[in-house]
Design an enzyme around this catalytic site. Sequence first.
Site, short mmCIF file in Angstrom:
data_model
loop_
_atom_site.label_atom_id
_atom_site.label_comp_id
_atom_site.label_asym_id
_atom_site.label_seq_id
_atom_site.Cartn_x
_atom_site.Cartn_y
_atom_site.Cartn_z
N LYS A 53 0.84 -1.20 0.00
CA LYS A 53 0.00 0.00 0.00
C LYS A 53 0.88 1.26 0.00
CE LYS A 53 -3.86 -2.37 2.16
NZ LYS A 53 -4.55 -2.79 3.38
N GLN A 97 -4.58 -1.33 9.64
CA GLN A 97 -4.56 -2.67 9.05
C GLN A 97 -5.19 -3.69 10.00
OE1 GLN A 97 -3.63 -3.27 5.93
NE2 GLN A 97 -3.84 -5.47 6.02
N ASP A 120 -10.83 3.23 3.89
CA ASP A 120 -11.15 1.79 3.81
C ASP A 120 -12.66 1.59 3.64
OD1 ASP A 120 -9.28 -0.27 3.89
OD2 ASP A 120 -8.89 -0.03 6.04
N1 GUN Z 1 -6.70 -6.56 6.10
C1 GUN Z 1 -6.89 -7.25 4.95
N2 GUN Z 1 -7.43 -6.46 4.01
C2 GUN Z 1 -7.58 -5.25 4.57
C3 GUN Z 1 -8.07 -4.00 4.08
O1 GUN Z 1 -8.51 -3.85 2.93
N3 GUN Z 1 -8.03 -2.97 4.96
C4 GUN Z 1 -7.58 -3.11 6.23
N4 GUN Z 1 -7.60 -2.05 7.00
N5 GUN Z 1 -7.12 -4.24 6.70
C5 GUN Z 1 -7.12 -5.30 5.87
#
Ligand code: GUN
Length: 283
Positions: A53, A97, A120
Site C-alpha cells: 500500500k 490494518q 477503507d
Molecule cells: N486486512 C486485509 N485487508 C484489509 C483491508 O482492505 N483494509 C484493512 N484495514 N485491513 C485489511
Amino acid sequence: MTAQIIDGNALSKQLRTEVATRAQALQAQGITPGLAVVLVGDNPASQVYVRNKVKACEDSGLHSVLEKYEASMTEADLLARVEALNNDPAIHGILVQLPLPAHIDAQKVIEAISPAKDVDGFHIASAGALMTGMPGFWPCTPYGCMKMLESIGYDLRGKHAVVIGRSNIVGKPMALMLLQKNATVTICHSGTKDLKAMTLQADVIVAAVGKRNVLTADMVKPGAVVLDVGMNRNDEGKLCGDVDFDGVKQVASHITPVPGGVGPMTITMLLVNTLEAAERASK
Ligand code: GUN
C-alpha cells in the site's frame, strides 16, 4: 467458449495514471494527498499488504506514512494515535490494518477514524452512506469489482447478480453496489441450501468466501461474468482464488484471474479514495 480475462493489473495501471494526474493537480494547489497506514503487531501477511500500500502511494505521487507498533500496544494508545491522525491536516486517509491483536476492539478503532478520512470504507457512517446512496467512501475490494464491470462496459440493469459471501468488507457492500446499479441481487453464504441452483441463475457471480473451488464450471450459466475475490493457496502453495479458474473460463464470458485480478484493484481503489478524500478536503 473461452472467457475474456479481465486484467486487474492493466486496469489498475490505467486508473493509477489517472490518480497520479489528479494528485499533480492538487499538488499545484499546494496539497499533497496523504495516507496514514497503521500496523499493530507483526502479522507477516499484514506486513506485506501494508508495504504494498505504501509503495503504491509513492508510485502515484501520494504521500504516505507507515506507523508500526508493537503487538502489546494498548487500545487507548491506538485510539490516541487515530485521534492525532484525524487532526493532522497532512493526512487525508487513515487505514488501520486488520486484523488487530485480540486485546484491541477493532470495531471501536474503526469507529474512532473520522468518516472524512475513512478510505477503507469500514466506518458505520461509510456503510450507512453506501446503503442510502449518500456520498461516502466505498470499501476498496467491492469498489474495485465495480470498476472491473465498468471496464467491460457491463450494464447491470435487470441482471441477476449472485454474491457468494456476506462479510462486512466484501459481500455485503458488494451486494449494495450491484443493487445501486439496478441488478437483482442474491447473497449466498454458508447457510445457503443449494448454492448451485442460485449461481446457475446468475448473469454475474462474485465469489468472496476465502475457500478454493467454491465455484466450479457446472455451477455457471454459459456467458456469465465471474469475479473472483478469493486469495487462497493451492496444494502446491500457489496463490489461487475461490473459483476453479481453468474450468469456469470454459463457460463464462469474462473472468478475473488470481493473481492479477481483483487483488491489485483493491489497492488501486484505496489510492482513488485517498485522492478523493484530499480533493474533498481542499474544497
Ligand atoms: N486486512 C486485509 N485487508 C484489509 C483491508 O482492505 N483494509 C484493512 N484495514 N485491513 C485489511
